[in-house]
Design an enzyme around this catalytic site. Structure first.
Site, short mmCIF file in Angstrom:
data_model
loop_
_atom_site.label_atom_id
_atom_site.label_comp_id
_atom_site.label_asym_id
_atom_site.label_seq_id
_atom_site.Cartn_x
_atom_site.Cartn_y
_atom_site.Cartn_z
N ARG A 237 23.17 24.62 13.63
CA ARG A 237 24.06 23.72 14.35
C ARG A 237 24.67 22.74 13.35
O ARG A 237 23.99 22.29 12.42
CB ARG A 237 23.29 22.91 15.41
CG ARG A 237 22.88 23.71 16.64
CD ARG A 237 24.06 24.04 17.55
NE ARG A 237 23.67 24.74 18.76
CZ ARG A 237 23.63 26.07 18.91
NH1 ARG A 237 23.98 26.86 17.92
NH2 ARG A 237 23.27 26.60 20.06
N GLU A 266 33.17 20.85 17.06
CA GLU A 266 33.75 22.19 17.27
C GLU A 266 34.64 22.17 18.49
O GLU A 266 34.28 21.55 19.49
CB GLU A 266 32.63 23.23 17.45
CG GLU A 266 31.77 23.37 16.19
CD GLU A 266 30.63 24.38 16.36
OE1 GLU A 266 30.58 25.06 17.40
OE2 GLU A 266 29.81 24.46 15.46
N HIS A 285 32.11 29.58 14.58
CA HIS A 285 30.88 29.71 15.37
C HIS A 285 30.78 31.11 16.00
O HIS A 285 30.80 31.26 17.22
CB HIS A 285 30.80 28.62 16.46
CG HIS A 285 29.41 28.40 16.95
ND1 HIS A 285 28.95 27.17 17.36
CD2 HIS A 285 28.36 29.25 17.11
CE1 HIS A 285 27.69 27.27 17.74
NE2 HIS A 285 27.31 28.53 17.60
P1 NAP Z 1 13.17 29.64 16.60
O1 NAP Z 1 12.62 31.02 16.58
O2 NAP Z 1 12.62 28.66 17.58
O3 NAP Z 1 13.00 29.04 15.11
C1 NAP Z 1 13.19 27.69 14.81
C2 NAP Z 1 12.54 27.36 13.49
O4 NAP Z 1 12.80 25.99 13.18
C3 NAP Z 1 11.01 27.53 13.50
O5 NAP Z 1 10.55 27.99 12.25
C4 NAP Z 1 10.54 26.10 13.76
O6 NAP Z 1 9.25 25.81 13.23
C5 NAP Z 1 11.55 25.32 12.96
N1 NAP Z 1 11.66 23.90 13.31
C6 NAP Z 1 11.69 22.87 12.43
N2 NAP Z 1 11.82 21.70 13.04
C7 NAP Z 1 11.86 21.96 14.36
C8 NAP Z 1 11.96 21.14 15.52
N3 NAP Z 1 12.09 19.81 15.44
N4 NAP Z 1 11.96 21.75 16.73
C9 NAP Z 1 11.86 23.09 16.84
N5 NAP Z 1 11.75 23.91 15.78
C10 NAP Z 1 11.76 23.36 14.54
O7 NAP Z 1 14.74 29.66 16.84
P2 NAP Z 1 15.79 30.80 16.44
O8 NAP Z 1 15.89 31.80 17.53
O9 NAP Z 1 15.50 31.26 15.07
O10 NAP Z 1 17.14 29.94 16.48
C11 NAP Z 1 17.31 28.83 15.62
C12 NAP Z 1 18.58 28.08 15.94
O11 NAP Z 1 19.69 28.81 15.48
C13 NAP Z 1 18.88 27.87 17.44
O12 NAP Z 1 18.20 26.76 17.96
C14 NAP Z 1 20.37 27.67 17.45
O13 NAP Z 1 20.69 26.30 17.36
C15 NAP Z 1 20.84 28.36 16.19
N6 NAP Z 1 21.69 29.54 16.49
C16 NAP Z 1 22.98 29.54 16.08
C17 NAP Z 1 23.78 30.63 16.34
C18 NAP Z 1 25.22 30.68 15.90
O14 NAP Z 1 26.05 31.18 16.63
N7 NAP Z 1 25.53 30.21 14.72
C19 NAP Z 1 23.27 31.72 17.05
C20 NAP Z 1 21.94 31.69 17.45
C21 NAP Z 1 21.14 30.58 17.17
P3 NAP Z 1 7.95 26.64 13.70
O15 NAP Z 1 8.05 27.96 13.00
O16 NAP Z 1 6.81 25.82 13.25
O17 NAP Z 1 8.06 26.78 15.20
#
Ligand code: NAP
Length: 326
Positions: A237, A266, A285
């Site tokens: 983000r 955005e 995005h």
């Molecule tokens: P996820 O599986 O929940 O992974 C999040 C990672 O961030 C985990 O390793 C988590 O730690 C860590 N983290 C560090 N600080 C954190 C906090 N304050 N709260 C929660 N987690 C924290 O999520 P994901 O599916 O990989 O997605 C990650 C993010 O990518 C989404 O939230 C979204 O904003 C973004 N995204 C962007 C696009 C795009 O179009 N560009 C598409 C999809 C997603 P732990 O391992 O200890 O839990």
């Protein structure tokens, strides 16, 4: 009387029909703001919402007294006031997993494009400025064998790391995540403190969600710790990064380049210098924006909402404690 669903995301006819079997559906195609008067008026009778990219405020929830569930067509849910929803017993469902690989592809696209200066050099060809063999002033940097630092090491972070480690022989480092022994064994990944990761990595890729703790996680101090040759990639983000500090780091040559899918504002403001910088690859995005994945995300959101409104457990529930006892 049938419960009512307001659909403001992109759903295909089949998906709208699925929702319409048991519920009354009002579609708001292309809705740009939750403050749209027709949408606000419809909220008073809505039991379910399905869509993406609209900021839902606690104040807006006051206008939706019957609301039971929201299905966002995204994995990130920073647009939703989770605590306020939970307090009101409103379920919030998201779409993890189905977009992980496609978003990781986008991350790697940005890593490759920024490293090899693909957009800048393709533009040169388009302008007819390819006059002689390419010299060092246009050389890029290797990706294979370099060090890839993941900030956040969840689903998407791990999928980017897999591409780097298994496809490109990269060393993987991760920070801002709990220890991941299985991924360490699979990919040779090593956990670091954030500062160490920034100092060590050739590519720094942000994959943490936007929360109060991660807002502006990366700013002037963090860019100063990176190598001058570092390439910074953000597929999470925009607000995780202090964009003014990023622009300054790029302008001052504190880092070499950036690949960006997300921005603080955005769509990107026309005044932003970022898309005009030759060392920036800026995308609108598109992390999950393929036909297959967007269809799968919308379907997951439909399935989640149907389950939630029927009183069953949705596949993906963000706020478990909002569930009312059956
Ligand atoms: P996820 O599986 O929940 O992974 C999040 C990672 O961030 C985990 O390793 C988590 O730690 C860590 N983290 C560090 N600080 C954190 C906090 N304050 N709260 C929660 N987690 C924290 O999520 P994901 O599916 O990989 O997605 C990650 C993010 O990518 C989404 O939230 C979204 O904003 C973004 N995204 C962007 C696009 C795009 O179009 N560009 C598409 C999809 C997603 P732990 O391992 O200890 O839990």
């Amino acid at each position: 009387m049938k419960k009512r669903i307001l659909a403001y995301g992109r759903l295909n006819d089949d998906q709208l029909a699925q929702l319409g079997q048991d519920f009354e559906v009002q579609a708001f195609p292309g809705l740009a703001s939750a403050d749209d008067p027709a949408f606000r008026a419809a909220l008073s009778d809505a039991h379910g919402l399905i869509g993406a990219s609209l900021a839902i405020t606690p104040e807006l929830l006051d206008a939706a007294p019957k609301l039971e569930a929201i299905a966002t067509i995204s994995v990130g849910y920073d647009n939703y006031p989770v605590e306020a929803l939970t307090r009101r017993g409103i379920l919030l469902c998201n779409t993890p997993d189905v977009l992980t690989e496609t978003t990781a592809d986008t991350g790697f696209l940005l890593i490759m494009a920024a490293a090899r200066r693909a957009v800048e050099l393709a533009e040169m060809v388009k302008r007819g400025d390819w006059q002689a063999g390419i010299g060092p002033e246009h050389f890029g940097s290797d990706v294979h064998g370099k060090t890839l630092g993941l900030i956040g090491f969840g689903r998407i972070g791990a999928a980017v790391a897999r591409r780097g480690a298994l496809g490109f022989g990269m060393k993987v480092r991760y920070a801002m995540a709990s220890p991941k022994p299985l991924l360490e064994a699979e990919l040779g990944a090593e956990r670091r403190e954030l500062d160490e990761l920034l100092e060590e990595s050739d590519f720094v890729c942000v994959t943490v969600p936007l929360t109060a703790e991660t807002e502006h996680l990366i700013g002037e101090r963090e860019f100063a710790l990176m190598k001058p040759s570092a390439i910074f990639v953000n597929i999470a983000r925009g607000k995780v990064v202090n964009e003014a500090a990023l622009i300054e780091a790029l302008e001052m040559g504190r880092i070499r380049a950036a690949g960006l899918d997300v921005f603080e504002q955005e769509p990107l403001s026309p005044e932003s210098p970022l898309p005009h910088m030759t060392n920036v690859v800026a995308l609108p995005h598109i992390g999950s924006a393929t036909h297959e994945t967007r269809t799968a995300m919308a379907q997951r959101a439909v399935d989640n909402l149907l389950l939630a409104l029927r009183g069953e457990h949705p596949i993906n529930l963000v706020n478990e404690t909002a569930r009312r006892p059956a």
